[in-house]
Scaffold this active site. Structure first.
Site, PDB file in Angstrom:
ATOM      1  N   GLN B 254       0.836  -1.190   0.000  1.00  0.00           N
ATOM      2  CA  GLN B 254       0.000   0.000   0.000  1.00  0.00           C
ATOM      3  C   GLN B 254       0.881   1.253   0.000  1.00  0.00           C
ATOM      4  OE1 GLN B 254      -2.175  -0.516   3.646  1.00  0.00           O
ATOM      5  NE2 GLN B 254      -0.324  -0.921   4.812  1.00  0.00           N
ATOM      6  N   ASP B 309      -1.684   0.514  13.243  1.00  0.00           N
ATOM      7  CA  ASP B 309      -1.319   1.796  13.851  1.00  0.00           C
ATOM      8  C   ASP B 309      -1.100   1.678  15.360  1.00  0.00           C
ATOM      9  OD1 ASP B 309      -3.920   1.659  14.887  1.00  0.00           O
ATOM     10  OD2 ASP B 309      -4.738   2.862  13.240  1.00  0.00           O
ATOM     11  N   ASP B 381      -9.823  -4.521  12.748  1.00  0.00           N
ATOM     12  CA  ASP B 381      -9.707  -3.126  12.325  1.00  0.00           C
ATOM     13  C   ASP B 381      -9.068  -3.066  10.941  1.00  0.00           C
ATOM     14  OD1 ASP B 381      -9.826  -0.400  12.427  1.00  0.00           O
ATOM     15  OD2 ASP B 381      -8.072  -0.153  13.714  1.00  0.00           O
TER      16      ASP B 381
END
Lengths: 591, 518
Positions: B254, B309, B381
């Protein structure tokens, strides 16, 4: 009947088989002259059938991909480089030697008695073996010419993912196909039944969405029917075609049988349906005024994909069978496809595992001799090893001949002397299959990478992606490329394929792939090629529903025939059916 | 911009005879502007990356000013060839200052070096700039009276400072971005150096070709840097993001972009906002605590899928009973960044440094196929299902695999996109969970950066939603916890298909729904 094979021009060769066995050699572009890689069927002695040396690159590409592509590819000043790779599989030599009637002696102490010899370790032979074992018959051997079982459903493995070398999917069977549902259940692929009693295949074994896309004018589109740019007439014709299919899906004969069922043995033999076999699929479309180029492309693609023949060559019965047999009710979607990274390799590996102890890999039946001793019928089978060094004899009660039917006239002694008329009716198409090992994926314009990726403008079928079903969505992958040679004369197609070497075929594959993926040559690290000389039975008109085909399936003395070609089409379901049927003929005969 | 009149510099000399003195004061202006721009760049980058802008700006200003002093002191050791030295210094400033921002950007990737590079650059640029003015003043000392010299040099120096401090926030950062600003001023510096080879020619002995070649070489390098700047941050990309891009990296999986605004910083994956530091606590508290409390508030083994994250892990580690957190995220670049990028590591309270946390960089679905240990809690998530590769992580197959890795009392929470903007997508996730055999409680909350956001709380048997929140949270208290499970008319269920591997219904819903907002 004269042979369909070019045997008169082919001399037995004395090539050392070890040297061209799979994996024995790694070829590179610089080894173009290597005779071991050139044209395996007749590489040594000079022959009038060896045109490849004189073929220019442009001629080569034009022959496979058409002149515009060839001109475009050859406009570059230098010939593009090729990755590593080799020709794998298909032992043409052993097969050709047997065809040419090489005499094999078996020492007296190399004979043994068995109840059954199964000749051929493809789907049919393995299914027969499973059936025999299930019936408690374990006194049998299975002979397979190749060093790997599986026939055209074979597969390969790499550290990243397994990949197919041929057949790569199986439509989920309907409940009526009890035997096949039983196999899937045994393999743990099912999650029970729905309220109608139809088997539910576990999600992870069904082809993952997105399933297919098509490359047209610089862009990928979802699906196989090219909707982009279709006129209202195109769409109307597409609807009309689908309505014809619906009608045939709903059709039932007086006995309540479907027009097109799997296995085909359960299909209606009503004249109304059988007469479809007198037309080509192209003629059938014409009769229904279905002339839309997009629609004809779709039907042509379907014929090439399933049968290795064009819409103008395929029997309309077979063409419609493709569209109708996998739809439960009119208006339903076709049954979902069961697939694995290694294609149908998963299925044949499972079957082989069951029969492993009985299998003699790298052993071909050189001669099958029906005998009668003391009023008892039996069959002697002479087998010869891959390298021609070792031979074995089997005094069998029965034989299941689970090899392509055309071979019967080379190995069954009585057929050699006097081949039955039906044998010559069995024609086979040639296929080129390549596996491309990519270090990364090409960039795409339009719809993203699917399981099946098709080029609208190519005679190839495009490629399937082995990592798709594994859930590996990034980075290195393996593409399996398919190209059926649809020549009118299958003999010529075979010749056209087998006289090309690795470098020529790799160039064809990469040039074709470059239509959609200009950077493909920089991504492919390795490219292996399989040349299937007799890949698939050709369901041409007046064959699929012919008496000849039915005759061929009947047992001859104590030899029982089992192969998908006996159905007139090459399908896992049919091979499985015939394997089971042949085994049941024997098991039933015992009881 | 600044018109200089001859009348302003009425002095006789070889330079003034050729009317060159005023132009030399233009040099002073440019030098001063460039110097301050480099300082501002360093200060801005430092506060973006290291946070705490007061400290960072004080440190940078302090180092820069003292470096000016070092430069001034060093100028005392230069006795001969003043003009030549001056031009050499100019070219050196162009090179170091011009590449300062790109160098700093590149050193983000290896953060242990970042501060070393930062302070070295500030010190270097400051020293060189500090050398320039004394040298220039000495060059001009014979052409002007001392009081005029000091007055004019300092005037232009301070005007330059004003120009820089106005241009920097109003034009340079918003229009050019940090990297291009840095390179552009390097070019300006080098151009001035090159120009000076003509201006100061009367004061130089010997050939100046070597100097000119060096100046040209530096300019070529800077232009190349300008062209390559796209690989650091793309101009098109800078248009795309409202705020200044402070970090970009294209990984195998990504494109990671971090932007900085007044409100804090934001993480984007492939152009999609993942969180804003200003309000991420609302999202992550809502994601983590309902599942934790539904399962009794005493979790032991927690699984996090996605969440590279580290912000969900921060919330999980609030529970003292947690023995292990297994985080499976595809992209090692993302999890490494979260552990090492100071603003991010601070925001996730250095959760990746906690010995209970284990990071596995693998595709979650492939990992699940082989995972063994049962978990009490699973927090999912993933980015929104906008590709088929992501869509597979929301299928019945995926949830069934996950189910087999949970204890019977486990609870599971899933970020489920917006029930308002992507209503079918949201309910498709709920229905898919149910089809996989979970009892599901949908819930939602407002996250200003995202809008109304939806989640799923799921367990293996039917259950009542939690009514209490742990203490000490910024967003959730008992009433807010209960409020999460309130329904609203415009986000109520709609008929949808189950998302399966072989239909990927969710990706198709999602694409059609978000298309309306793009």
């Amino acid at each position: 009947m004269p042979s369909k094979e070019p045997s008169s021009q082919l001399k037995p060769t004395t090539v050392d088989l070890n040297k061209i066995s799979p994996g024995a050699k790694e070829s590179s572009p610089s080894k173009l002259e290597n005779p071991l890689l050139d044209s395996p069927p007749l590489p040594i002695s000079p022959s009038p059938l060896l045109p490849s040396a004189s073929l220019t690159r442009r001629e080569l590409l034009a022959a496979f991909l058409g002149l515009p592509v060839a001109l475009a590819a050859c406009s570059a000043t230098k010939t593009p480089s090729l990755p590593q790779g080799e020709i794998v599989g298909a032992s043409n030599d052993t097969g050709h030697r047997l065809r040419d009637g090489q005499h094999v002696e078996v020492a007296a102490d190399h004979w043994q008695r068995v109840k059954v010899v199964i000749v051929g370790g493809g789907v049919a032979g393995l299914a027969a073996a499973r059936k025999l074992l299930q019936a408690g018959v374990d006194d049998f051997v299975l002979l397979e010419l190749e060093r790997e079982a599986g026939g055209t459903a074979r597969s390969g493995t790499s550290p990243l993912v397994a990949y197919p070398w041929g057949a790569h999917y199986l439509p989920a069977p309907m409940k009526e196909n009890v035997a096949l549902v039983g196999l899937l259940e045994e393999m743990g692929l099912l999650e029970g039944k729905d309220q109608d009693g139809e088997p539910i295949v576990a999600e992870q074994f069904l082809c993952r969405d997105p399933e297919e896309r098509i490359f047209f004018k610089g862009r990928w589109y979802e699906g196989l029917y090219l909707r982009a740019g279709a006129t209202s007439d195109d769409l109307a014709q597409f609807d009309r075609f689908n309505n014809e299919v619906k009608k045939l899906v709903a059709w039932r004969d007086a006995k309540g049988r479907r027009a097109f069922a799997l296995p085909i043995a359960n299909s209606s033999d009503d004249a109304e349906i059988n007469q479809l076999d007198r037309l080509t699929m192209g003629e059938w479309l014409n009769r229904h005024s279905l002339t839309s180029p997009r629609l004809r492309w779709l039907v042509d693609y379907a014929c090439r994909d399933d049968y290795g023949m064009t819409v103008e060559q395929t029997s309309a019965w077979a063409g419609l069978f493709y569209f109708c047999s996998r739809v439960k009710k009119p208006g339903d979607d076709a049954e979902p496809l069961i697939t694995f990274p290694e294609g149908n390799g998963r299925l044949v590996n499972y079957l082989f595992d069951k029969a492993k102890a009985k299998a003699r890999l790298g052993f071909a039946a050189a001669e099958i001799i029906p005998i009668e001793t003391n009023g008892r019928a039996g069959v002697d089978v002479i087998a010869v090893s891959h390298d021609g060094e070792t031979s074995r004899g089997f005094h069998a009660e029965r034989v299941i001949f689970a090899a392509p039917h055309f071979l019967s006239r080379f190995v069954i002694r009585d057929y050699r002397d006097q081949p039955p008329a039906h044998v010559a009716e069995f024609e086979y198409g040639a296929w080129l299959v390549a596996n491309l090992f990519l270090r990364d994926r090409p960039k795409d314009k339009g719809f993203p990478l699917c399981w099946d990726n098709v080029f609208y403008d190519s005679d190839s079928l495009g490629y399937v992606v082995a990592t798709h079903q594994r859930g590996i969505d990034r980075g290195a992958t393996v593409f399996t490329y398919y190209y059926p040679l649809c020549d009118e004369d299958p003999k010529q197609a075979r010749q056209r394929l087998l006289d090309k070497d690795w470098a020529q075929l790799a160039d064809v594959v990469l040039t074709d792939m470059s239509r959609a993926h200009t950077e493909i040559r920089s991504l492919v690290e390795r490219l292996d090629v399989m040349r299937w000389g007799h890949a698939m039975i050709r369901p041409r008109p007046n064959f699929v529903r012919s008496a000849a085909r039915r005759e061929a399936a009947k047992a001859y003395r104590n030899i029982h025939f089992a192969h998908t070609d006996l159905s007139g089409v090459a399908l896992f379901e049919e091979a499985f059916y015939h394997g089971n049927r042949a085994a049941e003929e024997i098991v039933g005969g015992k009881q | 911009m600044f018109v200089l009149h001859d009348a302003f510099f009425p002095v006789p000399c070889s330079l003034t005879k050729m009317n060159r003195t005023p132009i030399i004061f233009l040099n002073v202006l440019v030098i001063a502007t460039c110097g301050l721009v480099y300082e501002l760049l360093a200060g801005t980058l430092a506060s973006y990356v290291l946070g705490d802008s007061v400290t960072q700006f004080s440190l940078i200003i302090g180092i820069y000013l003292s470096a000016l002093g070092i430069g001034a002191w060093l100028s005392g050791f230069i006795d001969t060839g003043l003009a030549r030295r001056f031009i050499e210094v100019e070219i050196a400033v162009a090179l170091l200052g011009g590449f300062s921002a790109p160098l700093l950007f590149l050193s983000f990737a290896r953060l242990s070096y970042f501060q070393v590079v930062l302070y070295a650059i500030v010190l270097g640029v400051g020293t060189l700039v500090g050398l320039e003015l004394p040298l220039l003043m000495r060059l001009l000392k014979d052409t002007l009276a001392f009081k005029d010299l000091v007055s004019r040099v300092l005037t232009f120096d301070y005007i330059g400072a004003l120009v820089a401090s106005l241009l920097f926030p109003l034009f340079l950062v918003p229009k050019l971005g940090l990297v291009r600003t840095s390179l552009a001023f390097g070019l300006l510096n080098a151009a001035v150096g090159l120009w000076a080879t003509w201006l100061l020619a009367p004061l130089m002995k010997g050939k100046v070709t070597g100097l000119r070649l060096r100046a040209v070489a530096v300019m070529v390098l800077l232009v190349m840097g300008f062209i390559k700047a796209d690989s650091l941050t793309k101009l098109a990309e800078e248009d795309l993001f409202a705020d200044e891009i402070i970090y970009t990296k294209t990984t195998a999986y990504q494109r990671i972009v971090i932007t900085r605004s007044r409100a804090g910083f934001q993480l984007f994956l492939n152009g999609h906002l993942q969180f804003s530091s200003a309000d991420e606590y609302r999202y992550h508290e809502a994601l983590v605590h309902p599942a934790m409390m539904a399962a009794g508030g005493k979790p032991h083994r927690v699984l996090v899928l996605g969440g590279g994250d580290g912000l969900a892990v921060r919330e999980i580690l609030r529970y003292p009973t947690v023995e292990s957190v297994t985080l499976v995220d595809l992209d090692p670049a993302m999890t490494k960044l979260s552990a090492a990028f100071p603003p991010l590591a601070e925001l996730n309270k250095h959760s990746f440094a906690d010995p209970r946390v284990q990071v596995i960089n693998q595709d979650a679905m492939i990992w699940l196929e082989n995972a063994v240990a049962p978990f009490d809690i699973a927090i999912i998530d993933f980015p929104d299902p906008n590709t088929f590769a992501l869509g597979k992580l929301y299928t019945t197959r995926f949830y069934k695999l996950l189910k087999a890795r949970l204890t019977p009392e486990a609870a599971l929470a899933i970020q489920s996109t917006s029930p308002l903007f992507a209503r079918q997508s949201y309910w498709c996730i709920m229905k898919t969970l149910e089809a996989a055999g979970f009892a599901v409680r949908p819930y939602q909350t407002a996250v200003p950066s995202f809008g109304v956001w939806g989640f799923a709380l799921a367990r293996l048997q039917d259950f009542a939603p939690p009514t209490v929140a742990p203490s000490g949270l910024r967003f959730l208290d008992d009433r807010a916890m209960q409020g999460l499970f309130a329904s609203s008319t415009d986000t109520s269920p709609v008929p949808v298909e189950v998302n399966r591997l072989d239909n990927q219904a969710l990706v198709r819903y999602y694409e059609s729904e978000w298309k309306r907002y793009e």
